[in-house]
Design a protein around this motif. Structure first.
Motif, PDB file in Angstrom:
ATOM      1  N   GLY A   5       0.858  -1.184   0.000  1.00  0.00           N
ATOM      2  CA  GLY A   5       0.000   0.000   0.000  1.00  0.00           C
ATOM      3  C   GLY A   5       0.881   1.216   0.000  1.00  0.00           C
TER       4      GLY A   5
ATOM      5  N   LYS B 240       0.088   0.847   6.739  1.00  0.00           N
ATOM      6  CA  LYS B 240       0.467  -0.574   6.698  1.00  0.00           C
ATOM      7  C   LYS B 240       1.133  -1.000   8.003  1.00  0.00           C
ATOM      8  CE  LYS B 240       3.419  -0.118   3.301  1.00  0.00           C
ATOM      9  NZ  LYS B 240       3.393   1.226   2.798  1.00  0.00           N
TER      10      LYS B 240
ATOM     11  N   SER C 248      12.827  -7.212   6.483  1.00  0.00           N
ATOM     12  CA  SER C 248      13.468  -6.946   5.191  1.00  0.00           C
ATOM     13  C   SER C 248      14.840  -6.315   5.379  1.00  0.00           C
ATOM     14  CB  SER C 248      12.616  -5.971   4.389  1.00  0.00           C
ATOM     15  OG  SER C 248      11.370  -6.529   4.091  1.00  0.00           O
TER      16      SER C 248
ATOM     17  N   ARG D 250      17.946   2.151   3.103  1.00  0.00           N
ATOM     18  CA  ARG D 250      17.457   3.403   3.706  1.00  0.00           C
ATOM     19  C   ARG D 250      18.075   3.579   5.086  1.00  0.00           C
ATOM     20  NH1 ARG D 250      14.021   4.024   7.494  1.00  0.00           N
ATOM     21  NH2 ARG D 250      12.211   2.649   7.264  1.00  0.00           N
TER      22      ARG D 250
ATOM     23  N   TYR E  33      14.377  -3.491  10.296  1.00  0.00           N
ATOM     24  CA  TYR E  33      15.007  -3.862   9.029  1.00  0.00           C
ATOM     25  C   TYR E  33      16.404  -4.365   9.344  1.00  0.00           C
ATOM     26  CZ  TYR E  33      11.703  -1.225   6.014  1.00  0.00           C
ATOM     27  OH  TYR E  33      10.594  -0.784   5.337  1.00  0.00           O
TER      28      TYR E  33
ATOM     29  N   GLU F 189      13.241 -11.567  -3.331  1.00  0.00           N
ATOM     30  CA  GLU F 189      12.830 -10.454  -4.196  1.00  0.00           C
ATOM     31  C   GLU F 189      13.517  -9.210  -3.673  1.00  0.00           C
ATOM     32  OE1 GLU F 189      10.958  -7.575  -3.322  1.00  0.00           O
ATOM     33  OE2 GLU F 189      10.993  -8.183  -1.237  1.00  0.00           O
TER      34      GLU F 189
ATOM     35  N   ALA G 146      13.705  -4.654  -4.672  1.00  0.00           N
ATOM     36  CA  ALA G 146      13.231  -3.577  -5.551  1.00  0.00           C
ATOM     37  C   ALA G 146      13.819  -2.258  -5.088  1.00  0.00           C
ATOM     38  CB  ALA G 146      11.699  -3.504  -5.504  1.00  0.00           C
TER      39      ALA G 146
ATOM     40  N   VAL H 266      12.792   1.284  -4.141  1.00  0.00           N
ATOM     41  CA  VAL H 266      11.552   1.959  -3.739  1.00  0.00           C
ATOM     42  C   VAL H 266      11.906   3.336  -3.190  1.00  0.00           C
ATOM     43  CG1 VAL H 266       9.411   1.754  -2.393  1.00  0.00           C
ATOM     44  CG2 VAL H 266      10.671  -0.320  -2.995  1.00  0.00           C
TER      45      VAL H 266
ATOM     46  N   GLY I 296      14.668  -5.360   0.163  1.00  0.00           N
ATOM     47  CA  GLY I 296      14.546  -6.731  -0.310  1.00  0.00           C
ATOM     48  C   GLY I 296      14.308  -7.726   0.803  1.00  0.00           C
ATOM     49  N   THR I 297      13.776  -8.877   0.390  1.00  0.00           N
ATOM     50  CA  THR I 297      13.488  -9.972   1.311  1.00  0.00           C
ATOM     51  C   THR I 297      14.583 -11.015   1.140  1.00  0.00           C
ATOM     52  OG1 THR I 297      11.141  -9.567   0.865  1.00  0.00           O
ATOM     53  CG2 THR I 297      11.696 -11.632   1.976  1.00  0.00           C
TER      54      THR I 297
ATOM     55  N   VAL J 231       5.690  -7.124   4.500  1.00  0.00           N
ATOM     56  CA  VAL J 231       5.165  -5.784   4.201  1.00  0.00           C
ATOM     57  C   VAL J 231       6.102  -5.176   3.166  1.00  0.00           C
ATOM     58  CG1 VAL J 231       4.406  -3.588   5.189  1.00  0.00           C
ATOM     59  CG2 VAL J 231       4.329  -5.669   6.574  1.00  0.00           C
TER      60      VAL J 231
ATOM     61  N   ASP K 273       6.640  -3.598  -1.190  1.00  0.00           N
ATOM     62  CA  ASP K 273       5.996  -2.735  -2.187  1.00  0.00           C
ATOM     63  C   ASP K 273       5.363  -3.553  -3.322  1.00  0.00           C
ATOM     64  OD1 ASP K 273       8.237  -3.400  -3.872  1.00  0.00           O
ATOM     65  OD2 ASP K 273       7.834  -1.546  -4.957  1.00  0.00           O
TER      66      ASP K 273
ATOM     67  N   GLY L 148       7.696  -5.902  -5.320  1.00  0.00           N
ATOM     68  CA  GLY L 148       8.045  -7.087  -4.528  1.00  0.00           C
ATOM     69  C   GLY L 148       6.869  -8.051  -4.454  1.00  0.00           C
TER      70      GLY L 148
ATOM     71  N   ARG M 253       3.209  12.517  10.166  1.00  0.00           N
ATOM     72  CA  ARG M 253       4.256  11.559  10.543  1.00  0.00           C
ATOM     73  C   ARG M 253       5.618  12.242  10.591  1.00  0.00           C
ATOM     74  NH1 ARG M 253       4.785   6.061   7.081  1.00  0.00           N
ATOM     75  NH2 ARG M 253       6.300   7.146   5.810  1.00  0.00           N
TER      76      ARG M 253
ATOM     77  N   ARG N  30       7.135  10.114  -2.468  1.00  0.00           N
ATOM     78  CA  ARG N  30       6.221   9.099  -1.934  1.00  0.00           C
ATOM     79  C   ARG N  30       4.794   9.326  -2.439  1.00  0.00           C
ATOM     80  NH1 ARG N  30       8.098   5.905   3.005  1.00  0.00           N
ATOM     81  NH2 ARG N  30      10.314   5.894   2.627  1.00  0.00           N
TER      82      ARG N  30
HETATM   83  P1  5GP Z   1       9.698   2.536   4.518  1.00  0.00           P
HETATM   84  O1  5GP Z   1      10.916   3.258   4.059  1.00  0.00           O
HETATM   85  O2  5GP Z   1       8.548   3.488   4.737  1.00  0.00           O
HETATM   86  O3  5GP Z   1       9.948   1.635   5.704  1.00  0.00           O
HETATM   87  O4  5GP Z   1       9.248   1.560   3.341  1.00  0.00           O
HETATM   88  C1  5GP Z   1       9.104   2.069   2.056  1.00  0.00           C
HETATM   89  C2  5GP Z   1       8.492   1.043   1.143  1.00  0.00           C
HETATM   90  O5  5GP Z   1       9.353  -0.074   0.970  1.00  0.00           O
HETATM   91  C3  5GP Z   1       7.165   0.472   1.651  1.00  0.00           C
HETATM   92  O6  5GP Z   1       6.244   0.435   0.561  1.00  0.00           O
HETATM   93  C4  5GP Z   1       7.535  -0.905   2.063  1.00  0.00           C
HETATM   94  O7  5GP Z   1       6.441  -1.783   1.984  1.00  0.00           O
HETATM   95  C5  5GP Z   1       8.592  -1.254   1.044  1.00  0.00           C
HETATM   96  N1  5GP Z   1       9.418  -2.389   1.468  1.00  0.00           N
HETATM   97  C6  5GP Z   1       9.855  -2.686   2.710  1.00  0.00           C
HETATM   98  N2  5GP Z   1      10.552  -3.815   2.721  1.00  0.00           N
HETATM   99  C7  5GP Z   1      10.545  -4.288   1.448  1.00  0.00           C
HETATM  100  C8  5GP Z   1      11.089  -5.452   0.817  1.00  0.00           C
HETATM  101  O8  5GP Z   1      11.725  -6.315   1.425  1.00  0.00           O
HETATM  102  N3  5GP Z   1      10.884  -5.577  -0.515  1.00  0.00           N
HETATM  103  C9  5GP Z   1      10.197  -4.666  -1.236  1.00  0.00           C
HETATM  104  N4  5GP Z   1      10.033  -4.893  -2.545  1.00  0.00           N
HETATM  105  N5  5GP Z   1       9.657  -3.562  -0.684  1.00  0.00           N
HETATM  106  C10 5GP Z   1       9.832  -3.367   0.647  1.00  0.00           C
END
Ligand code: 5GP
Length: 195
Positions: free
Chosen positions: A12, A18, A37, A41, A53, A72, A74, A76, A82-83, A101, A103, A106, A137, A148
């Motif tokens: 989302g 989320k 993940s 960042r 993370y 996977e 990506a 973002v 990544g996972t 959770v 994107d 992924g 936030r 974003r």
């Molecule tokens: P945030 O920086 O806000 O924690 O996450 C940013 C985006 O990265 C969110 O949409 C989140 O779901 C996505 N994200 C987090 N972990 C992973 C991952 O392991 N793989 C992918 N493809 N997206 C991820």
């Protein structure tokens, strides 16, 4: 112990809620665990390595890509996410069902590799509400926030690829819906196994 762990993928737009919904879902359904993940960042205040993370630098992340370490990954909002296969393997061995959770890119990769994964998309009630939540936030710079929001529109266009869409108009209601989805999918899984 559950011998047939299930994967739930939650995606989302940033600011849709989320994180909050997933935290509440995990409290309500203890047989679930959130997959941790890896990302390039930088940690936000309060985020802990290995809990929120695995924080890697870009070279470390790319090494893992080249070694085939990701189920996977990506790019973002300008960072890698990544996972890790090794992490998911460990999570599966705990016997719990796994919530990723991740994107929209992924989620598509996971569905390709694991067609039985259940994909859930969390939508904000409106774009205006999303802007409001992201501003409140206050974890992003103005440029990051713009990025974003721009991505949010693309992501919302992909909600149709998901098995379920949950609108986060009210946290308690949305969590109830999520719990209902998880329980129904687990029941369906079980009855398939019984046949
Ligand atoms: P945030 O920086 O806000 O924690 O996450 C940013 C985006 O990265 C969110 O949409 C989140 O779901 C996505 N994200 C987090 N972990 C992973 C991952 O392991 N793989 C992918 N493809 N997206 C991820």
């Amino acid at each position: 112990m559950d011998s047939d762990p299930k994967v739930f993928v939650i995606s989302g737009p940033s600011g849709a809620g989320k994180g909050t919904l997933t935290d509440e879902l995990l409290k309500r359904v203890p047989s679930l665990t959130r997959s941790v993940s890896a990302t390039t960042r930088k940690p936000r205040p309060g985020e802990v390595n290995g809990v929120d993370y695995y924080f890697l630098d870009e070279d470390e992340f790319k090494d893992r890509i080249f070694q085939g370490g990701f189920l996977e990954w990506a790019m973002v909002h300008g960072n890698y996410y990544g996972t890790l296969k090794s992490v998911v393997k460990e999570e599966f061995s705990s016997g719990k069902d796994v919530v990723m959770v991740i994107d929209v890119q992924g989620a598509a990769s996971i569905k390709e590799k694991m067609p039985e994964a259940v994909l859930i998309f969390i939508e904000p009630p409106s774009i205006a509400e999303l802007v409001q939540r992201l501003k409140l936030r206050n974890t992003e710079t103005t440029a990051e926030l713009q990025e974003r929001l721009k991505n949010a529109e693309t992501e919302m266009g992909l909600a149709g690829n998901y098995d379920y869409v949950v609108i986060n108009d009210d946290v308690e209601r949305a969590v109830d819906e999520l719990v209902g989805i998880v329980k129904a999918e687990k029941r369906a899984n079980k009855s398939e196994g019984d046949n």
